[in-house]
Every structure is written in structure tokens, then in C-alpha cells.
Motif scaffolding. Structure first.
Motif, short mmCIF file in Angstrom:
data_model
loop_
_atom_site.label_atom_id
_atom_site.label_comp_id
_atom_site.label_asym_id
_atom_site.label_seq_id
_atom_site.Cartn_x
_atom_site.Cartn_y
_atom_site.Cartn_z
N GLY A 1 -89.57 78.41 -11.13
CA GLY A 1 -88.28 78.30 -11.78
C GLY A 1 -87.96 76.87 -12.17
O GLY A 1 -87.41 76.61 -13.25
N TRP B 1 -88.63 89.93 -6.72
CA TRP B 1 -88.69 89.55 -8.14
C TRP B 1 -89.14 90.74 -8.98
O TRP B 1 -88.61 90.95 -10.08
CB TRP B 1 -89.63 88.34 -8.30
N LEU C 1 -86.17 82.41 -11.63
CA LEU C 1 -85.83 83.33 -10.54
C LEU C 1 -85.97 82.60 -9.20
O LEU C 1 -86.98 81.93 -8.96
CB LEU C 1 -86.74 84.55 -10.56
N SER C 2 -84.95 82.72 -8.36
CA SER C 2 -84.99 82.11 -7.03
C SER C 2 -85.44 80.66 -7.11
O SER C 2 -86.34 80.21 -6.38
CB SER C 2 -85.92 82.89 -6.10
N HIS D 1 -86.91 86.00 -0.92
CA HIS D 1 -87.71 85.05 -1.70
C HIS D 1 -89.16 85.54 -1.69
O HIS D 1 -90.03 84.97 -1.03
CB HIS D 1 -87.60 83.66 -1.06
N SER E 1 -90.80 81.79 -10.81
CA SER E 1 -89.95 81.93 -9.63
C SER E 1 -90.20 80.77 -8.67
O SER E 1 -91.27 80.16 -8.68
CB SER E 1 -90.24 83.25 -8.92
#
Length: 309
Positions: free
Chosen positions: A181, A294, A201-202, A289, A177
Motif C-alpha cells: 500500500g 484482502w 489496502l491495510s 492483516h 497491501s
């Protein structure tokens, strides 16, 4: 993972895994700790391996999911900002036959996290003024190529020798993330012969937000970074058909700045011929975030990566 979900196992000492300490054993699988894993390419770091339920009693081989920021994945006591609950998610999904049962390799970060996770090819593609700003904020030049060499040349061979793994790219995935990511995408682009899928993710496309409070300044920065990103991704993606990519974002806190970046990257994937089977991009309204968000949507990328055959 709460303490009430752990149990001990009397046969731990008999397991043929040299050079590591066994953690407490959760009901939803087994955790194995490899502290201070040495490397010729990056600083030593802890590595936590999660073995799926029934691994010890079985004989089959498993796909492997490498995940960054490994201290945040399994145990709230070790996660400074909260845990993802990877073991609980996978235990439930496996029990319901919704995913293949993987081995998860949680690679802890170090104080050099930003430099290890920012793609070197992106930094090289940025305009000089933006590149200088990013490297000043991150503390120096990127170390991501060395980090990926650690994963590919040192950690993966150790994991494949120590555990019953499926070793090919279709069974080797990577996920993270935010900056994790970015490095997950970069891992597949730089080593498509090793990694067959990434879940991002993000993804922290902007590289920075602080100091860009003025909308005009943010727009200028965004255009420069987006231009570099689209070129790097367009040139680095493997041909569609054998690799898969998942992206998502929320719409609050840092994630609120990602829409333009992600839409441009999505367009690059579609222009390259990626379709619904090998490319997915989602928005989760109300998600922030952080690890709680997540954790809250982790089922989705896990199902994408580990869809049963």
C-alpha cells in the motif's frame, strides 16, 4: 485459483508474446508467466500477467492494473500466506458488467521487499533516530525509487509493447497491501504522469510495531512517523481532479494500529481538495492483516479502480 478452474489452450504457441512461458489457463482469463524479468534498477523477479476472459479472441485495448506481491494474487500453490483470488473476483465482476476488463500485472517481490516498498521520501523526512531504527530493521537504505523506475522505465514499456493496453495515466493503476500500500501511494505521487489511481489496502503506516509494546513508546513513535507522513503526502500529492486514491483497513491484528495514521492521512487528502469521486477510505470490522481479509473485500477496491465509463 484451484486446479479444477484451469484448462489448457491448444493455440498458446501461436500467441505473439516473445520470451515467456504460458501458465495453465483458468476459466476466468489467461495467466502468462514472465520468469526472472531483468532490470537495470532492481533484482530480477517473476512477473505474472492476467489477461481478461476473451482477450485472445478480441481486438480491443484494456486498462492495466499493476499489483505488488504478485505471487499472492492468483494461485494458492505459489502464495505462501494464501491468495487474493484476483482472477476469480475480476472474472465475476466483468461478467456482471461491474468493472472494466483490465490486464493485471502481478509483480513478484524479492528478499529486498521492505527496502523496495518503503518510500524513500518518507525515510528522508523521518527524524534521525526513527530513520536509523527503520533502516536497521529493513536492512539498509530504501530502494523504492529504483523499484519505481523498474516499473515505469522497463516493465510498463514491455507490457505496452506485448499486450493490447491503454497506456495513459487514466488507464494505468497500481495496488497493494501493507507495505504494498505504501509503494502504491508513492508510485502515484512520484510518477503521476504514469499512474492515475492507487488502491492501498491495510497500508502499513507505522513502519514497525515490534518492540513498541509499551503504549507510551508506541505513542511517541506514532507521533514522529505521522508527522513525517503528513508532510510527505501533503507535498507529494498531485492536484485533485485527475488522480484517484482508495484506502482501507481492518481493525484486528496489525490493522488495529492504523486508525490514527489513516485518519491523519485522510485529513491531508481532504485538505488538498480530494472528494468522494477521487478519494475513498473505508474500515472493515473484523478484518485482519492477511490475504484472507484482502481477498474477502477485494471487490470494493476493484470497483473503485475500474468503474465502468
Amino acid at each position: 485459483m484451484s486446479l479444477s478452474r484451469r484448462m489448457t489452450l491448444g493455440l498458446l504457441a501461436a500467441l505473439p508474446f516473445a520470451g515467456k512461458a504460458m501458465a495453465d489457463i483458468p476459466v476466468d482469463g489467461t495467466l502468462v508467466e514472465h520468469p526472472d524479468f531483468a532490470s537495470s534498477h532492481v533484482r530480477p523477479r517473476n512477473v505474472t500477467v492476467w489477461l481478461p476472459p476473451g482477450y485472445e479472441a478480441g481486438s480491443g485495448r484494456h486498462p492495466v492494473l499493476y499489483m505488488h506481491d504478485g505471487q499472492n494474487l492468483f494461485d494458492a500453490a505459489k502464495a505462501p500466506f494464501g491468495e487474493w483470488g484476483v482472477d476469480e473476483h475480476l472474472g465475476r465482476l466483468i461478467a456482471n458488467d461491474q468493472v472494466r476488463a483490465p490486464i493485471v500485472v502481478g509483480v513478484w517481490n524479492t528478499p529486498l521487499r521492505l527496502r523496495e516498498y518503503v518510500p524513500a521520501d518518507l525515510i528522508a523526512a523521518l527524524p534521525a533516530d526513527v530513520r536509523d531504527d527503520v533502516q536497521a530493521i529493513y536492512g539498509g537504505a530504501p530502494l523504492s525509487d529504483g523499484y519505481l523506475r523498474f516499473l515505469v522505465e522497463e516493465l510498463k514499456p514491455f507490457i505496452d509493447q506485448s499486450y493490447r493496453t491503454l497506456t495513459g495515466p487514466s488507464d494505468t493503476m497500481v495496488s497493494g497491501s501493507s507495505m504494498g500500500g505504501l509503494i502504491s501511494l508513492y508510485a502515484v505521487m512520484k510518477h503521476p504522469q504514469v499512474f492515475g489511481a492507487a488502491a492501498c489496502l491495510s497500508t502499513h503506516w507505522p513502519l514497525r510495531i515490534d518492540g513498541l509494546d509499551d503504549p507510551a513508546a508506541l505513542a511517541v513513535w506514532r507521533d514522529k512517523v505521522v508527522g513525517a507522513w503528513t508532510g510527505v503526502v501533503a507535498n507529494g500529492l498531485p492536484a485533485p481532479g485527475s488522480h484517484r486514491f482508495y484506502f482501507d483497513r481492518g481493525d484486528e491484528t496489525l490493522d488495529q494500529f492504523y486508525a490514527t495514521f489513516q485518519s491523519r492521512i485522510d485529513a491531508v487528502f481532504r485538505e488538498k481538495g480530494y472528494g468522494p469521486r477521487d478519494f475513498q477510505t473505508l474500515v472493515f470490522p473484523g478484518h485482519r492483516h492477511n490475504e484472507a481479509s484482502w481477498n474477502g473485500r477485494l471487490d470494493v477496491p476493484l470497483k473503485f479502480l475500474l468503474t465502468p465509463a
